[in-house]
Scaffold this motif. Structure first.
Motif, PDB file in Angstrom:
ATOM      1  N   ASP A   1       0.682  -1.302   0.113  1.00  0.00           N
ATOM      2  CA  ASP A   1       0.079   0.016  -0.160  1.00  0.00           C
ATOM      3  C   ASP A   1       0.872   1.146   0.115  1.00  0.00           C
ATOM      4  N   TYR A   2       0.182   2.263  -0.467  1.00  0.00           N
ATOM      5  CA  TYR A   2       0.825   3.634  -0.017  1.00  0.00           C
ATOM      6  C   TYR A   2      -0.460   4.637   0.227  1.00  0.00           C
ATOM      7  N   GLY A   3      -0.062   5.568   0.701  1.00  0.00           N
ATOM      8  CA  GLY A   3      -0.985   6.758   1.171  1.00  0.00           C
ATOM      9  C   GLY A   3      -2.209   6.028   2.022  1.00  0.00           C
ATOM     10  N   GLN A   4      -1.985   5.856   3.405  1.00  0.00           N
ATOM     11  CA  GLN A   4      -2.758   5.009   4.115  1.00  0.00           C
ATOM     12  C   GLN A   4      -2.854   5.530   5.567  1.00  0.00           C
ATOM     13  N   PHE A   5      -3.810   5.607   6.072  1.00  0.00           N
ATOM     14  CA  PHE A   5      -4.073   5.764   7.596  1.00  0.00           C
ATOM     15  C   PHE A   5      -5.438   5.402   8.024  1.00  0.00           C
ATOM     16  N   SER A   6      -5.743   5.273   9.113  1.00  0.00           N
ATOM     17  CA  SER A   6      -7.068   4.667   9.741  1.00  0.00           C
ATOM     18  C   SER A   6      -7.590   5.421  10.708  1.00  0.00           C
ATOM     19  N   VAL A   7      -8.744   5.019  10.993  1.00  0.00           N
ATOM     20  CA  VAL A   7      -9.738   5.712  12.132  1.00  0.00           C
ATOM     21  C   VAL A   7     -10.323   4.538  12.473  1.00  0.00           C
ATOM     22  N   MET A   8     -10.503   4.444  14.032  1.00  0.00           N
ATOM     23  CA  MET A   8     -11.145   3.481  14.927  1.00  0.00           C
ATOM     24  C   MET A   8     -12.082   3.977  16.128  1.00  0.00           C
ATOM     25  N   PRO A   9     -13.397   3.672  16.135  1.00  0.00           N
ATOM     26  CA  PRO A   9     -14.050   3.928  17.203  1.00  0.00           C
ATOM     27  C   PRO A   9     -13.691   2.987  18.545  1.00  0.00           C
ATOM     28  N   VAL A  10     -13.532   3.429  19.937  1.00  0.00           N
ATOM     29  CA  VAL A  10     -13.466   2.670  20.845  1.00  0.00           C
ATOM     30  C   VAL A  10     -14.281   3.215  22.068  1.00  0.00           C
ATOM     31  N   THR A  11     -14.516   2.420  23.148  1.00  0.00           N
ATOM     32  CA  THR A  11     -15.257   2.975  24.360  1.00  0.00           C
ATOM     33  C   THR A  11     -14.454   2.491  25.572  1.00  0.00           C
ATOM     34  N   GLY A  12     -14.723   3.223  26.602  1.00  0.00           N
ATOM     35  CA  GLY A  12     -14.175   2.695  27.939  1.00  0.00           C
ATOM     36  C   GLY A  12     -12.899   3.133  28.100  1.00  0.00           C
ATOM     37  N   LYS A  13     -11.966   2.615  28.104  1.00  0.00           N
ATOM     38  CA  LYS A  13     -10.336   2.904  28.368  1.00  0.00           C
ATOM     39  C   LYS A  13      -9.853   3.591  26.852  1.00  0.00           C
ATOM     40  N   LYS A  14      -8.860   4.358  26.988  1.00  0.00           N
ATOM     41  CA  LYS A  14      -8.212   5.120  25.683  1.00  0.00           C
ATOM     42  C   LYS A  14      -7.504   4.057  25.114  1.00  0.00           C
ATOM     43  N   ARG A  15      -7.871   3.350  24.457  1.00  0.00           N
ATOM     44  CA  ARG A  15      -7.093   2.217  23.838  1.00  0.00           C
ATOM     45  C   ARG A  15      -6.902   2.678  22.288  1.00  0.00           C
ATOM     46  N   PHE A  16      -5.563   2.813  22.076  1.00  0.00           N
ATOM     47  CA  PHE A  16      -5.332   3.411  20.755  1.00  0.00           C
ATOM     48  C   PHE A  16      -4.261   2.609  19.899  1.00  0.00           C
ATOM     49  N   THR A  17      -3.529   1.683  20.510  1.00  0.00           N
ATOM     50  CA  THR A  17      -2.751   0.813  19.706  1.00  0.00           C
ATOM     51  C   THR A  17      -3.523  -0.307  19.003  1.00  0.00           C
ATOM     52  N   GLN A  18      -2.895  -0.625  18.091  1.00  0.00           N
ATOM     53  CA  GLN A  18      -3.679  -1.397  17.094  1.00  0.00           C
ATOM     54  C   GLN A  18      -4.184  -2.754  17.771  1.00  0.00           C
ATOM     55  N   SER A  19      -3.436  -3.302  18.523  1.00  0.00           N
ATOM     56  CA  SER A  19      -3.714  -4.545  19.189  1.00  0.00           C
ATOM     57  C   SER A  19      -4.709  -4.187  20.509  1.00  0.00           C
ATOM     58  N   ASP A  20      -4.794  -3.005  20.982  1.00  0.00           N
ATOM     59  CA  ASP A  20      -5.710  -2.795  22.099  1.00  0.00           C
ATOM     60  C   ASP A  20      -6.998  -2.302  21.689  1.00  0.00           C
ATOM     61  N   ARG A  21      -7.043  -1.670  20.578  1.00  0.00           N
ATOM     62  CA  ARG A  21      -8.220  -1.157  20.158  1.00  0.00           C
ATOM     63  C   ARG A  21      -9.025  -2.084  19.312  1.00  0.00           C
ATOM     64  N   GLU A  22      -8.681  -3.086  18.779  1.00  0.00           N
ATOM     65  CA  GLU A  22      -9.183  -4.172  17.806  1.00  0.00           C
ATOM     66  C   GLU A  22     -10.468  -4.564  18.572  1.00  0.00           C
ATOM     67  N   SER A  23     -11.440  -4.776  17.446  1.00  0.00           N
ATOM     68  CA  SER A  23     -12.560  -5.558  18.280  1.00  0.00           C
ATOM     69  C   SER A  23     -13.134  -6.644  17.388  1.00  0.00           C
ATOM     70  N   TRP A  24     -13.800  -7.454  18.033  1.00  0.00           N
ATOM     71  CA  TRP A  24     -14.288  -8.658  17.277  1.00  0.00           C
ATOM     72  C   TRP A  24     -15.443  -8.123  16.778  1.00  0.00           C
ATOM     73  N   PHE A  25     -15.774  -8.975  15.212  1.00  0.00           N
ATOM     74  CA  PHE A  25     -16.869  -8.467  14.680  1.00  0.00           C
ATOM     75  C   PHE A  25     -17.679  -9.749  14.027  1.00  0.00           C
ATOM     76  N   SER A  26     -18.530  -9.896  13.326  1.00  0.00           N
ATOM     77  CA  SER A  26     -19.136 -10.865  12.768  1.00  0.00           C
ATOM     78  C   SER A  26     -19.610 -10.473  11.306  1.00  0.00           C
ATOM     79  N   HIS A  27     -19.410 -11.316  10.173  1.00  0.00           N
ATOM     80  CA  HIS A  27     -20.219 -11.082   8.953  1.00  0.00           C
ATOM     81  C   HIS A  27     -21.483 -11.026   8.987  1.00  0.00           C
ATOM     82  N   LYS A  28     -22.215 -11.580  10.069  1.00  0.00           N
ATOM     83  CA  LYS A  28     -23.765 -11.382  10.357  1.00  0.00           C
ATOM     84  C   LYS A  28     -24.228 -10.049  10.600  1.00  0.00           C
TER      85      LYS A  28
END
Length: 764
Positions: free
Chosen positions: A97-124
């Motif tokens: 890739d090139y020209g990349q950045f990301s955004v991510m909503p979180v709640t509760g603690k200030k979790r900002f690193t990619q491993s801390d902020r990740e969330s489970w999801f389902s295709h459903k």
């Protein structure tokens, strides 16, 4: 158990209703599955795609990100967690890739690193459409929605009741900058991360606005909150802004980016989003998609066929994507990946001509010529600013793959009637590329002195994939000759290209009936194994590359002993076992594995070199075999599911094969005014051409059994040829196919019915 039975009944009952709707496609975008091909991994590609939330040829795409920062497999269907929502320009995981950045909503603690902020999801709880994406992030209890424009996007986050709702902005590593401006509810920054370079003065600037005031705002670098500054430049910069939210409260975010400046990103955002609501942007994006897709209306197919057709069409209208922007004075400008300057005019990026010259660019020339006119103007700027035409742009010159196939891309556009740009400058660029080695192997022609002196690139002079280079250079020379002829250049100038177009003959080995590497002294490479991948060939073996004589199939057939033996050799591709020699690579590469598991012998549709081969029976007087095998590939190798491709999708090429083949014809020889016939997949197709004319393809009795052409009428007259003329189609046409379960072995069997071959060209 009763519930399960009822649900199956209901699902089964719904299918006939959907099937009826395929006769009247009014909302084609709704048939697309952007997740087609996303169940992929490095050692097995089912497409190597990601769900691109974007508009056709948009400068910026968005995708949910399941992979780690820097991982080319940004989104994989089998992943369980989302780490962010990434702006991307990635053409392929292998290119990254090139020209990349990301955004991510979180709640509760200030979790900002990619491993801390990740969330489970389902295709459903995920909705993926080209113009809209939504997913529920379980760990944050937040639903994220995205809708795109060409250079901007709107997000909508639905938060729970919380005093600690946040959005993280991640500008990625390798050098980035971020600044939070709370009074304006604004964040600006840039990312400098790219995979293929060098890229002078490269920055992807972004600007973000929220519709809700910040309760808190902090920047961070690496794994650490900065704490004392709202402006930060570091290796890996980011921000986290906080809100107090009520249950179900929606927070809106507008974002745009630019390769030129933050100010230019702001200009694009205000122009493309203005005061539009999320829903209005979504509706506009959907309208753009339906207008683009409506160039082709298919009727009378199954639900699966219709979904697969439009999902494939979706992939053909992304790459190359726009690299140009529109400034405050409404002038078209671009950042140059060659010199780092901001310059006037068009620029595109993100395509490899080794893949896309075959069908993607011919498809644009037929269905979307206006965008290819812009692309041709962009190629002129590539040449002026970088000194060469790119063969793989990502976004500058990437040193990968072989050939000089920009020649085909340029020649085919002009020969198919595109005008209004400086074709003389492009012709100059083709000559320059054809007769010189570039600063890297993948620009110009590696081994050009050998090729021009001997007629081939030798096997024993330490130039890799030499036989593949020779075959592609010969075809590229043919396209230069064709363009030169169309431009009325003198024979004394273009004759050399006509002569070199026959260089393929130097590599034909009569003892095996295959193409074979040849040493500098004229002897063939030894030992030789036609099943050996790589070595003299590129991502394939001799059984795949032997057919790469696009310009002169008749000449190839004669080398093999005539059309009967040629057809038998074609048959062998499917009847041979899927054996392979992987010693050149030291292990099984994914392209080998994809051929092996497809159960089609040596036919490796998952990679490009052999994709035209099914059409070659037309040159041997056995067109019914093309009709059989093309339908087999359509039915067996494609489906609008996460594992729906049989190899790399590759910037629209593998999809363009499907779209062309479903129409009933294919451009075996770009830079020639012909398409070679297969047989249509649908009962009716309407091509709404850009010039206002229509091509209507009728095959009323087409079905799974009736795959053979019994008769064909073109504009009510019997038509026996195995090819169609591009220029005649542009005038508008009605093709009436009568299909049958048994092949008609008397139609298309005369040499006068065969498609173009250079050695039978009377104008030479």
């Amino acid at each position: 158990m009763i519930k399960q039975f009822l649900s199956v009944l209901l699902f089964s009952a719904a299918i006939p209703v959907l099937a009826q709707k395929t006769d009247h496609i009014t909302d084609p975008v709704e048939w697309i599955n952007p997740l087609m091909g996303s169940a992929s991994k490095p050692d097995l590609s089912n497409g190597n795609t990601y769900p691109a939330i974007a508009v056709p040829w948009g400068m910026n795409f968005w995708t949910p990100q399941t992979g780690k920062m820097g991982d080319g497999w940004a989104y994989t269907y089998d992943a369980d967690k989302i780490k962010g929502f990434k702006q991307t320009h990635q053409p392929s995981p292998w290119m990254n890739d090139y020209g990349q950045f990301s955004v991510m909503p979180v709640t509760g603690k200030k979790r900002f690193t990619q491993s801390d902020r990740e969330s489970w999801f389902s295709h459903k709880a995920e909705t993926a459409k080209p113009y809209y994406y939504s997913v529920y992030l379980a760990d944050a209890d937040v639903t994220t929605e995205i809708t795109p424009t060409e250079r901007a996007a709107q997000f909508r986050f639905t938060f729970p009741a919380s005093d600690s709702s946040y959005v993280v902005i991640d500008a990625f590593d390798k050098g980035s900058y971020i600044k939070v401006i709370p009074k304006e509810r604004k964040i600006v920054g840039y990312s400098t991360r790219y995979a293929r370079g060098p890229l002078p003065n490269f920055k992807n600037y972004f600007v973000i606005y929220f519709d809700k005031a910040f309760v808190s705002a902090e920047t961070w670098h690496g794994n650490t909150l900065a704490g004392d500054t709202l402006e930060l430049k570091s290796d890996h910069s980011g921000a986290i802004i906080g809100f107090k939210t009520k249950k179900g409260e929606q927070v809106g975010m507008k974002v745009a980016s630019s390769f030129i400046s933050v100010e230019q990103a702001d200009i694009s955002l205000k122009r493309e989003l203005a005061g539009d609501s999320f829903e209005l942007t979504k509706q506009k994006a959907k309208t753009v998609w339906n207008k683009t897709l409506s160039r082709i209306a298919v009727e009378g197919g199954t639900v699966d066929q219709t979904r697969t057709f439009y999902s494939s069409l979706y992939r053909t209208v992304f790459f190359p994507n726009k690299l140009y922007e529109i400034d405050a004075a409404d002038k078209i400008v671009h950042w140059s990946p060659y010199n780092g300057k901001t310059l006037p005019g068009y620029m595109f990026a993100g395509t490899g001509f080794w893949d896309t010259f075959r069908a993607l660019y011919p498809f644009l020339n037929l269905v979307y010529p206006a965008i290819n006119k812009e692309m041709q103007e962009g190629l002129i700027n590539d040449y002026k600013e970088g000194g060469w035409l790119p063969e793989w742009s990502s976004p500058g010159y990437a040193n990968i793959m072989v050939g000089n196939n920009s020649a085909s891309v340029v020649a085919d556009a002009y020969i198919k009637g595109i005008r209004g740009y400086d074709i003389e400058k492009l012709y100059e660029a083709l000559q320059h590329g054809a007769n010189n080695e570039g600063p890297i192997e993948a620009v110009g022609r590696a081994g050009v002195k050998y090729y021009n002196d001997l007629g081939y690139v030798p096997y024993d002079v330490k130039i890799n994939e030499n036989a593949a280079r020779t075959l592609e250079y010969a075809y590229d020379d043919f396209t230069i000759y064709q363009l030169g002829k169309a431009l009325n250049r003198p024979k004394s100038e273009i004759g050399i290209y006509a002569k070199r177009a026959m260089n393929y003959k130097h590599l034909f080995d009569p003892s095996t009936g295959l193409m074979r590497g040849k040493n500098k002294d004229g002897s063939f490479q030894s030992p030789f194994n036609g099943f050996k991948w790589g070595d003299a060939f590129t991502e394939g073996n001799s059984w795949h590359y032997t057919w790469s004589v696009f310009q002169d199939i008749d000449g190839l057939a004669k080398l093999m002993g005539g059309k009967e033996k040629f057809a038998m050799k074609l048959d062998s591709v499917f009847s041979l076992p899927p054996v392979f020699d992987d010693s050149y690579y030291g292990g099984v590469i994914h392209e080998i594995r994809e051929m092996q598991i497809a159960n089609m012998g040596q036919y490796a549709h998952g990679n490009q070199p052999i994709q035209h081969m099914t059409y070659l029976y037309n040159y041997a007087g056995q067109p019914w075999k093309t009709q059989y095998w093309v339908r087999e590939v359509l039915d067996r190798m494609y489906k609008a599911t996460p594992d729906g491709y049989c190899g790399d999708e590759d910037n629209g090429q593998t999809s363009a094969w499907y779209v062309f083949s479903a129409l009933g014809f294919y451009p075996v020889t770009p830079a020639v005014d012909q398409y070679v016939l297969g047989a249509p997949l649908f009962k009716k197709v309407t091509l709404n051409l850009e010039n206002g004319k229509q091509v209507i393809i009728n095959a009323a009795n087409n079905n799974a059994s009736n795959r053979y052409i019994q008769t064909l009428k073109l504009n009510t007259k019997d038509y026996t040829k195995n090819w169609l003329s591009h220029s005649e189609l542009l005038k508008g046409a009605v093709l009436d196919f009568h299909m049958s379960a048994e092949p008609n072995k008397k139609r298309g069997v005369n040499t006068s019915d065969f498609p173009y071959s250079m050695s039978t060209d009377k104008d030479l």
